[in-house]
Design an enzyme around this catalytic site. Structure first.
Site, PDB file in Angstrom:
ATOM      1  N   ARG A 114     -10.506  -0.801  15.101  1.00  0.00           N
ATOM      2  CA  ARG A 114     -10.417   0.033  14.237  1.00  0.00           C
ATOM      3  C   ARG A 114     -11.419  -0.718  12.946  1.00  0.00           C
ATOM      4  NH1 ARG A 114      -4.747   1.236  10.971  1.00  0.00           N
ATOM      5  NH2 ARG A 114      -5.333  -0.865  10.489  1.00  0.00           N
ATOM      6  N   LYS A 168       0.741  -1.182  -0.001  1.00  0.00           N
ATOM      7  CA  LYS A 168       0.082  -0.138  -0.037  1.00  0.00           C
ATOM      8  C   LYS A 168       0.616   1.053   0.070  1.00  0.00           C
ATOM      9  CE  LYS A 168      -0.439  -0.638   4.923  1.00  0.00           C
ATOM     10  NZ  LYS A 168      -1.025  -1.013   6.151  1.00  0.00           N
ATOM     11  N   TYR A 221      14.502  30.111   8.400  1.00  0.00           N
ATOM     12  CA  TYR A 221      13.301  30.725   8.873  1.00  0.00           C
ATOM     13  C   TYR A 221      12.906  30.802  10.101  1.00  0.00           C
ATOM     14  CZ  TYR A 221      11.730  30.437   4.084  1.00  0.00           C
ATOM     15  OH  TYR A 221      11.540  30.558   2.429  1.00  0.00           O
TER      16      TYR A 221
END
Ligand SMILES: *Cc1c(COP(=O)(O)O)cnc(C)c1O
Length: 359
Positions: free
Chosen positions: A129, A34, A254
């Site tokens: 699940r 997958k 940053y």
């Protein structure tokens, strides 16, 4: 010059599949492909897993991509199908469905199919699940048996929630519950993901479902694949594109998140979250340049990362290779530095990265 490259070592892949068979010598192997084979390239990986007994994917499109790529092995859909209209596609392409929900059962009972579909019945033994409750098992099983649209040898499976932790008794409880439900049923039993294969031999069953370990990465807490004699399949590299000096007190990147306490040199490397490298990798996360580790400095940006190379006594130059993870730098370690799991890092590689397959 190509910058970000994911080298995919196909010999390591074959080695890892052989290693699965060493762990679970009596089980058939359903190779889990997958999410683009965990970011390694779906069809290419499948083509080099000739020794697997079947493939498993999460979505029908992934299974169709395997067929379009010429792969003919049985393919198991780990989430089954999503709508009754999907059933003719399953039939036409020899896809096997995991059944985990009553809507799927009803769709199978009501469909008009030319031939029966191969099914796996998924029991929830504690993951909570997908999967039917233990109390529903016998009813589901009998209804599937009674459905002409389902082949009679209904395979039985479950999924572990905590198998990566050998000190957690949950897995042993899941195995006991599963075994007590399926006792006397001769059909194939399938329980174990990679962690189950490595750490829970009582859960090996007739089939195993390795994903992560095929790619040479450890699913176990605080381990690397090497500890299970696995070899990393992916090596993510890029190049140094600039070298610069910073003075003590200057802030880098940053947000100026990191301030240098001393004069040092930085190698700027062409890799960032736009390639799939985790933005949350903390200051000091290692990279390897010329067989030596250095730490990243400040925030990861979209296209670049600064690496602190000190006084550059190793004479690092523009164009030098930089390893972000691979056999010399376990992806498990980078995942820890980014407070995530290696699964996520591998899946997140973006299309900007070029793939090179090494036979
Ligand atoms: C993804 C998945 C696997 C493979 O898990 P790994 O930890 O990568 O080995 C096995 N079974 C199911 C149901 C899955 O969803």
């Amino acid at each position: 010059m190509r910058l970000a490259i994911a080298e995919i070592n196909l010999q390591a892949l074959a080695h890892n599949l052989a290693q699965v068979r060493q762990f679970a010598p009596n089980s058939k192997v359903m190779a889990v492909l997958k999410a683009n084979a965990y970011g390694h390239g779906l069809v290419k990986i499948a083509q080099h897993l000739n020794d697997a007994d079947a493939f498993a994917v999460a979505r029908i499109d992934e299974a169709l991509a395997l067929r379009a790529g010429g792969l003919t092995k049985p393919i198991v859909l780990l989430e089954g199908f999503f709508h009754q209209d999907d059933l003719p596609i399953l039939l036409a392409n020899n896809f096997q469905a995991i059944i985990h929900d009553e809507n799927q059962l009803i769709a199978l009972e009501q469909a008009q199919l030319d031939a029966p579909i191969s099914c796996w019945l998924k029991i929830n033994t504690g993951m909570h699940r997908l999967g039917i409750a233990a109390t529903q098992f016998e009813d589901f099983y009998q209804r599937l048996l009674a459905t002409e649209n389902v082949k009679n040898n209904i395979n039985l499976m479950t999924h572990f929630s905590c198998a990566d932790d050998i000190s957690d008794s949950k897995t042993a409880q899941q195995i006991v519950l599963f075994d007590s439900l399926v006792i006397g049923k001769q059909q194939a039993h399938c329980l174990a993901n990679s962690a189950g294969i490595i750490a829970w031999p009582a859960g090996h069953g007739d089939w195993v479902r390795p994903g992560l370990m095929l790619y040479g990465v450890s699913p176990m807490l605080n381990c690397t694949g090497e500890q299970h004699n696995l070899k990393p399949v992916m090596r993510l590299t890029t190049k140094v594109i600039a070298i610069r000096d910073v003075e003590a007190g200057q802030c880098v990147g940053y947000g100026g998140r990191w301030q240098s306490t001393k004069a040092t040199k930085l190698a700027v490397v062409a890799m960032g979250y736009g390639d799939g490298y985790p933005r949350h990798a903390k200051h000091g996360t290692p990279v390897v340049i010329g067989n030596k580790r250095y730490g990243i400095a400040g925030n990861v940006s979209m296209d670049m990362i600064s690496v602190d190379i000190g006084d550059n006594s190793d004479n690092i130059k523009v164009g030098d290779d930089v390893v972000m993870w691979g056999s010399e730098l376990p992806v498990e370690e980078i995942a820890q530095c980014a407070t995530t799991i290696p699964y996520e890092l591998l899946c997140n590689i973006t299309p900007r990265v070029s793939y090179e397959y090494l036979e």
